[in-house]
Scaffold this motif. Structure first.
Motif, mmCIF file in Angstrom:
data_model
loop_
_atom_site.group_PDB
_atom_site.id
_atom_site.type_symbol
_atom_site.label_atom_id
_atom_site.label_comp_id
_atom_site.label_asym_id
_atom_site.label_seq_id
_atom_site.Cartn_x
_atom_site.Cartn_y
_atom_site.Cartn_z
ATOM 1 N N GLY A 202 0.800 -1.210 0.000
ATOM 2 C CA GLY A 202 0.000 0.000 0.000
ATOM 3 C C GLY A 202 0.840 1.271 0.000
ATOM 4 O O GLY A 202 2.045 1.256 -0.226
ATOM 5 N N THR A 311 -0.165 -0.795 5.193
ATOM 6 C CA THR A 311 -0.878 -2.071 5.206
ATOM 7 C C THR A 311 -2.369 -1.899 5.434
ATOM 8 O O THR A 311 -3.141 -2.815 5.172
ATOM 9 N N GLY A 312 -2.780 -0.749 5.972
ATOM 10 C CA GLY A 312 -4.198 -0.456 6.058
ATOM 11 C C GLY A 312 -4.840 -0.535 7.422
ATOM 12 O O GLY A 312 -5.968 -0.082 7.594
ATOM 13 N N SER A 313 -4.161 -1.097 8.400
ATOM 14 C CA SER A 313 -4.745 -1.170 9.745
ATOM 15 C C SER A 313 -3.625 -1.264 10.768
ATOM 16 O O SER A 313 -2.492 -1.654 10.446
ATOM 17 N N ARG A 316 -2.375 -4.933 11.098
ATOM 18 C CA ARG A 316 -1.470 -5.370 10.037
ATOM 19 C C ARG A 316 -0.139 -4.622 10.111
ATOM 20 O O ARG A 316 0.915 -5.177 9.779
#
Length: 324
Positions: A202, A311-313, A316
């Motif tokens: 990402g 990574t988005g969170s 993660r």
């Protein structure tokens, strides 16, 4: 056929000097004229990039340079990339380039260099640093080494390099040795490179706060950073990553809210035989949800958290950081 090297030239002190008694900033092509052609064994293409001064460089600019390094190798097929950069934040930009390199690190050398003396000063170090950096960038010995810093004929892994001096011996890898030396236009390895980081996922976050802790620190400093837009926080603690207990409740709350808090240490080494790593970070803050910087300095941990947040969170990001 000579190897192809891309020189990304920013306007740092390396490029400053005087011409006809007037201050001037030299282009990358003009910097190359200071190197005898006998010292260049590569076909060098120059890209001049206008950036902020190194001491005021934004995360967005650092990330843009890191992405250009990766694209130059994977998309444009260069055999090596050299970036001239100011000393002040070179280690941060180089480490971001290392974290974002992915497969590029296995195909070509990635070398950051600069100077501590202006181009018109006595014994200017820029020309030699640049010549050594170009030679190193196209040397197969640097394949898989990731991004390195080249100054004073020493090559320091971006993961280990720390700016310790404002002079020509600007960087140290302590407690590790330099990765290699440049001798007669060849890379002479000294130590094995650090392990490669996990592949980036990402788009990195650019807003990560770095806060140095101190006794009596108020936890409102952490919440203020988040209120100002920080997607994550790095705390520079003491010892093995100790931070004031006054921060524990807020660290726990931020963790529950999905705002990762990474704890690094201001210490570079330890002689504690009970710790598994010479720069291990395992303070009590880890018990309330903080993430260990795993031996990275606070500034490097900030770069790592920026990439991990891609990574988005928070969960993660924690998993990504655990693989460093």
């Amino acid at each position: 056929m000579a190897p192809r090297v891309l020189l990304v030239a920013t306007k740092d002190i390396h490029a400053y000097g005087q011409r006809d008694a007037e201050p001037t900033v030299f282009t990358g092509a003009q910097l190359l004229t200071g190197i005898p052609t006998t010292q260049l064994s590569a076909e060098v293409t120059v890209e001049d990039v206008t950036t902020e001064p190194s001491w005021d460089m934004s995360p967005a600019t650092m990330l843009a340079l890191a992405r250009r390094v990766r694209a130059a190798i994977l998309d444009d097929g260069y055999d090596g990339v050299v970036v001239t950069h100011g000393i002040d934040t070179m280690e941060e930009t180089a480490f971001l380039a290392d974290l974002l390199a992915g497969a590029a690190a296995t195909r070509a050398g990635i070398v950051f260099t600069g100077a501590t003396r202006r181009a018109d000063e006595l014994s200017a170090d820029g020309p030699r640093n640049l010549a050594s950096a170009i030679a190193a960038a196209c040397d197969p010995a640097l394949h898989r080494a990731g991004a390195v810093l080249c100054l004073n004929d020493e090559l320091h892994a971006a993961r280990w390099a720390t700016n310790v001096n404002a002079g020509v011996t600007a960087f140290s890898s302590a407690p590790f040795p330099p990765l290699a030396h440049v001798v007669a236009n060849r890379v002479v390895p000294v130590a094995a490179p650090p392990p490669r980081p996990p592949d980036p996922v990402g788009q990195p976050a650019s807003d990560v706060a770095l806060i140095k802790t101190y006794p009596g620190m108020e936890s409102t400093l952490l919440t203020a950073a988040v209120d100002a837009g920080a997607a994550g926080i790095v705390l520079e603690g003491t010892g093995v990553g100790n931070v004031p207990t006054s921060l524990f409740a807020t660290i726990s709350d931020l963790t529950e809210w999905g705002i990762p808090v990474v704890v690094a240490s201001r210490c570079h080494t330890t002689t504690n035989p009970s710790l598994p790593d010479p720069a291990y970070v395992n303070g009590l803050a880890m018990t309330v949800g903080a993430i260990s910087a795993r031996g990275l300095s606070a500034s490097k941990a900030r770069a790592a958290l920026m990439v991990a947040l891609g990574t988005g969170s928070a969960a993660r990001a924690r998993q990504w950081l655990a693989q460093l």
